[in-house]
Design an enzyme around this catalytic site. Structure first.
Site, PDB file in Angstrom:
ATOM      1  N   ARG A  28     -13.653  -8.707  -0.321  1.00  0.00           N
ATOM      2  CA  ARG A  28     -12.774  -8.426   0.813  1.00  0.00           C
ATOM      3  C   ARG A  28     -12.356  -6.938   0.801  1.00  0.00           C
ATOM      4  O   ARG A  28     -11.979  -6.381  -0.222  1.00  0.00           O
ATOM      5  CB  ARG A  28     -11.526  -9.296   0.729  1.00  0.00           C
ATOM      6  CG  ARG A  28     -10.534  -9.129   1.892  1.00  0.00           C
ATOM      7  CD  ARG A  28      -9.405  -8.177   1.588  1.00  0.00           C
ATOM      8  NE  ARG A  28      -8.393  -8.147   2.647  1.00  0.00           N
ATOM      9  CZ  ARG A  28      -7.382  -7.282   2.686  1.00  0.00           C
ATOM     10  NH1 ARG A  28      -7.243  -6.393   1.739  1.00  0.00           N
ATOM     11  NH2 ARG A  28      -6.510  -7.309   3.674  1.00  0.00           N
ATOM     12  N   VAL A  29     -12.416  -6.327   1.964  1.00  0.00           N
ATOM     13  CA  VAL A  29     -11.938  -4.952   2.133  1.00  0.00           C
ATOM     14  C   VAL A  29     -10.832  -4.985   3.173  1.00  0.00           C
ATOM     15  O   VAL A  29     -10.954  -5.639   4.209  1.00  0.00           O
ATOM     16  CB  VAL A  29     -13.102  -4.033   2.584  1.00  0.00           C
ATOM     17  CG1 VAL A  29     -12.576  -2.670   3.018  1.00  0.00           C
ATOM     18  CG2 VAL A  29     -14.125  -3.880   1.461  1.00  0.00           C
ATOM     19  N   GLY A  30      -9.747  -4.285   2.889  1.00  0.00           N
ATOM     20  CA  GLY A  30      -8.626  -4.242   3.816  1.00  0.00           C
ATOM     21  C   GLY A  30      -8.707  -3.049   4.754  1.00  0.00           C
ATOM     22  O   GLY A  30      -9.764  -2.428   4.927  1.00  0.00           O
ATOM     23  N   ASP A  31      -7.573  -2.730   5.351  1.00  0.00           N
ATOM     24  CA  ASP A  31      -7.516  -1.628   6.317  1.00  0.00           C
ATOM     25  C   ASP A  31      -7.436  -0.252   5.665  1.00  0.00           C
ATOM     26  O   ASP A  31      -7.833   0.750   6.263  1.00  0.00           O
ATOM     27  CB  ASP A  31      -6.278  -1.802   7.207  1.00  0.00           C
ATOM     28  CG  ASP A  31      -4.993  -1.809   6.384  1.00  0.00           C
ATOM     29  OD1 ASP A  31      -4.919  -2.570   5.389  1.00  0.00           O
ATOM     30  OD2 ASP A  31      -4.071  -1.032   6.702  1.00  0.00           O
ATOM     31  N   THR A  88       0.870  -1.182   0.000  1.00  0.00           N
ATOM     32  CA  THR A  88       0.000   0.000   0.000  1.00  0.00           C
ATOM     33  C   THR A  88       0.896   1.217   0.000  1.00  0.00           C
ATOM     34  O   THR A  88       1.951   1.188   0.638  1.00  0.00           O
ATOM     35  CB  THR A  88      -0.824   0.042   1.311  1.00  0.00           C
ATOM     36  OG1 THR A  88      -1.723  -1.068   1.309  1.00  0.00           O
ATOM     37  CG2 THR A  88      -1.607   1.327   1.473  1.00  0.00           C
ATOM     38  N   GLY A 121       0.687  -3.789   4.985  1.00  0.00           N
ATOM     39  CA  GLY A 121       0.765  -5.163   5.456  1.00  0.00           C
ATOM     40  C   GLY A 121      -0.619  -5.787   5.457  1.00  0.00           C
ATOM     41  O   GLY A 121      -1.557  -5.230   4.880  1.00  0.00           O
ATOM     42  N   GLY A 132      -4.011  -6.317   6.131  1.00  0.00           N
ATOM     43  CA  GLY A 132      -4.921  -5.339   6.701  1.00  0.00           C
ATOM     44  C   GLY A 132      -5.835  -5.847   7.792  1.00  0.00           C
ATOM     45  O   GLY A 132      -6.303  -5.071   8.629  1.00  0.00           O
TER      46      GLY A 132
HETATM   47  N1  ASP Z   1      -2.899  -3.202   3.853  1.00  0.00           N
HETATM   48  C1  ASP Z   1      -3.237  -3.684   2.540  1.00  0.00           C
HETATM   49  C2  ASP Z   1      -4.482  -4.519   2.635  1.00  0.00           C
HETATM   50  O1  ASP Z   1      -4.617  -5.304   3.551  1.00  0.00           O
HETATM   51  C3  ASP Z   1      -2.147  -4.475   1.876  1.00  0.00           C
HETATM   52  C4  ASP Z   1      -0.737  -4.021   2.142  1.00  0.00           C
HETATM   53  O2  ASP Z   1      -0.505  -2.882   2.484  1.00  0.00           O
HETATM   54  O3  ASP Z   1       0.194  -4.837   2.043  1.00  0.00           O
HETATM   55  O4  ASP Z   1      -5.311  -4.431   1.768  1.00  0.00           O
END
Ligand code: ASP
Length: 333
Positions: free
Chosen positions: A216-219, A188, A240, A242
């Site tokens: 799916r939704v991340g952070d 990200t 990382g 999320g």
């Molecule tokens: N944080 C992002 C997500 O989980 C992925 C990433 O930053 O590696 O969608």
């Protein structure tokens, strides 16, 4: 194609220096600063700095920097070249926040190549904070964005290859694993800026985890998880896996720890320790990274595993790339 895996060994690098416009070197307001996650933060910061150097606002700067990451490069983890979900759809998540608490975000947005600008429009033109999926796309089109197919031939090829095993396995980005053709499967760009008038802003944009479940939704689009900014304290952003940031309201946690007196580095470290304490075994298998800047422009970062880099840009230096410390320092597998 540039990749974080090309990270060099020194702690302070001149990566991106060749691309640095000479006019920007050692210019701009002394209080202004912009920081971002990963190697691609160097050129993204430069796009943001072009705004700050002219006395522009932090919010305009982070939008410009994030937009560069979304389309100015072709990376498998952010924007138009992002890898798709397991059903082959590229879905984008983004959020933007000002230090006064204004914020906007989009999640699972398809076919629109500047989710960060759509997130800003949500902030500025709607009574809401977050739009998702088809509704987010409908809003973007109403705002003048063109729907287009974002899946690149390379992403399509990678997806077809992945279908042979269909194994969901987020990679830990440890630099020893760098090898030609080894593509990131998640990252990200998270960016924080302070402008000449002391206003803070942040932006966060990603295509999320490659081969994630549809929906799916991340952070990154969740205010307080992937991004949080408060003019009274500072800002934090994350990269990382999320799910860990969402479980721990992690960017909000980092800002609240700074509010209690921790330095940005201490706050990031403590938040990483929280992630470990909640799921000690899982934390060995996945990457989590935090980047923070307080209202005085002090910057810190910390990660679960080694390999996290972050870029810092101010009037003195526009191309600094630093390596974060981490809990685990050796390669997992
Ligand atoms: N944080 C992002 C997500 O989980 C992925 C990433 O930053 O590696 O969608």
């Amino acid at each position: 194609m540039p990749s974080r895996r090309t990270f060099l060994q020194s702690s302070l690098l001149a990566a991106g220096a060749a691309a640095l416009p000479r006019a920007l070197a050692k210019t701009g307001p002394s209080g202004a600063k912009v920081v971002s996650t990963w190697d691609f933060g160097v050129p993204a910061n430069q796009a943001a700095w072009a705004v700050l150097a002219k006395g522009g606002s932090a919010i305009d700067a982070v939008e410009a920097g994030a937009r560069w990451a979304e389309t100015g490069q072709c990376n498998s983890t952010v924007g138009r070249c992002g890898y798709p979900d397991r059903d082959g759809f590229v879905t984008l998540d983004a959020s933007i926040m000002k230090g006064d608490g204004s914020c906007g975000s989009v999640a699972a947005l398809e076919g629109i190549d500047h989710p960060i600008t759509v997130a800003r429009r949500v902030m500025e033109k709607t009574p809401h904070v977050m739009l998702v999926g088809a509704g987010a796309q409908q809003f973007a089109i109403e705002q003048g964005f063109k729907a287009q197919d974002l899946r690149t031939p390379e992403a399509e090829k990678a997806w077809k290859e992945w279908l042979k095993t269909s194994k969901y396995a987020p990679e830990i980005n440890v630099e020893q694993r760098a090898m030609p053709g080894n593509k990131e499967n998640h990252d990200t760009i998270g960016m924080l800026a302070i402008d000449a008038s002391g206003q803070l802003a942040g932006a966060c944009t990603t295509s999320g985890m490659a081969w994630k479940m549809r929906g799916r939704v991340g952070d990154s689009p969740i205010i307080g998880a992937g991004l949080y900014v408060d003019n009274e304290v500072g800002g934090a952003t994350a990269s990382g896996v999320g799910e860990e940031m969402i479980r721990n309201a992690a960017s909000f946690l980092v800002v609240e720890l700074m509010r209690q007196g921790r330095s940005p580095a201490e706050a990031c470290r403590e938040a990483i320790e929280r992630v470990v304490s909640k799921r000690p075994e899982a934390s060995k298998e996945l990457q989590v990274c935090f980047l923070a800047m307080n209202k005085h422009g002090e910057v810190g970062a910390f990660a679960l595993h080694q390999g996290f880099s972050y870029a810092v840009c101010d009037a003195g230096k526009q191309d600094a790339l630093l390596r974060s410390q981490s809990i685990y320092t050796s390669q997992k597998s």
